[in-house]
Write a protein that holds these residues in place. Structure first.
Motif, mmCIF file in Angstrom:
data_model
loop_
_atom_site.group_PDB
_atom_site.id
_atom_site.type_symbol
_atom_site.label_atom_id
_atom_site.label_comp_id
_atom_site.label_asym_id
_atom_site.label_seq_id
_atom_site.Cartn_x
_atom_site.Cartn_y
_atom_site.Cartn_z
ATOM 1 N N ASN A 49 0.888 -1.277 -0.088
ATOM 2 C CA ASN A 49 0.037 -0.059 0.076
ATOM 3 C C ASN A 49 0.832 1.295 0.007
ATOM 4 O OD1 ASN A 49 -1.498 -2.288 1.660
ATOM 5 N ND2 ASN A 49 -3.033 -0.891 0.637
ATOM 6 N N GLY A 50 2.071 1.169 0.492
ATOM 7 C CA GLY A 50 2.958 2.309 0.516
ATOM 8 C C GLY A 50 4.216 2.429 -0.415
ATOM 9 N N THR A 55 8.375 1.293 -5.727
ATOM 10 C CA THR A 55 9.009 0.087 -6.481
ATOM 11 C C THR A 55 9.102 0.218 -7.797
ATOM 12 O OG1 THR A 55 9.100 -0.778 -4.235
ATOM 13 C CG2 THR A 55 10.014 -2.145 -6.086
ATOM 14 N N VAL A 56 8.071 0.192 -8.571
ATOM 15 C CA VAL A 56 7.888 0.047 -9.753
ATOM 16 C C VAL A 56 8.283 1.112 -10.458
ATOM 17 C CG1 VAL A 56 6.264 0.166 -11.463
ATOM 18 C CG2 VAL A 56 5.739 -1.309 -9.729
ATOM 19 N N PRO A 79 -6.480 -4.817 1.059
ATOM 20 C CA PRO A 79 -7.806 -3.974 0.407
ATOM 21 C C PRO A 79 -8.237 -2.977 0.934
ATOM 22 C CG PRO A 79 -8.294 -6.341 0.794
ATOM 23 C CD PRO A 79 -6.929 -6.126 1.472
ATOM 24 N N ASP A 80 -8.278 -2.743 2.369
ATOM 25 C CA ASP A 80 -8.898 -1.684 2.716
ATOM 26 C C ASP A 80 -8.098 -0.665 3.194
ATOM 27 O OD1 ASP A 80 -11.295 -2.707 2.513
ATOM 28 O OD2 ASP A 80 -11.028 -3.963 4.375
ATOM 29 N N ALA A 81 -6.778 -0.568 2.683
ATOM 30 C CA ALA A 81 -5.655 0.375 3.307
ATOM 31 C C ALA A 81 -5.219 1.238 1.846
ATOM 32 C CB ALA A 81 -4.487 -0.433 3.865
ATOM 33 N N ASP A 86 -2.074 3.150 6.885
ATOM 34 C CA ASP A 86 -3.421 2.370 7.330
ATOM 35 C C ASP A 86 -3.275 0.896 7.389
ATOM 36 O OD1 ASP A 86 -4.951 4.797 6.728
ATOM 37 O OD2 ASP A 86 -5.017 4.188 4.623
ATOM 38 N N THR A 87 -2.110 0.386 7.308
ATOM 39 C CA THR A 87 -1.760 -1.047 7.550
ATOM 40 C C THR A 87 -1.222 -1.358 8.653
ATOM 41 O OG1 THR A 87 0.421 -0.822 6.641
ATOM 42 C CG2 THR A 87 -1.128 -1.382 4.995
#
Length: 91
Positions: A49-50, A55-56, A79-81, A86-87
């Motif tokens: 999520n962060g 990285t890409v 999925p919810d972050a 949020d993780t």
């Protein structure tokens, strides 16, 4: 937050899939970044999520002067972050 039923694709040439794990009885979001044709290696990233986007982007920038071969970037997140912050509660 993004809709868990319809994950957004954060970058071009990427895929996002939500998966259920029977082992831990939770959902995870799998991010896949295609960095070049016919990948020769895979980079695995936690905290997607962060860290997936940076990285890409870093891999693709390093491919411009041919410092890295074609590869996949595979990252796991939640999925919810929306962000890495949020993780913190779900680890």
């Amino acid at each position: 937050m993004s809709d868990a039923a319809h994950p957004l694709t954060p970058l071009g040439a990427t895929e996002v899939h939500d998966l259920w794990s029977e082992e831990v009885e939770d959902r995870f979001r799998l991010f896949i970044g295609h960095c070049g044709e016919q990948p020769k290696m895979t980079v695995f990233v936690t905290d997607a999520n962060g860290l997936f986007g940076i990285t890409v982007d870093t891999v693709r920038l390093m491919q411009i002067p041919a410092l890295l071969p074609s590869m996949l970037v595979v990252a796991i997140g939640y999925p919810d972050a929306d962000t890495i912050a949020d993780t913190l509660d779900v680890r």
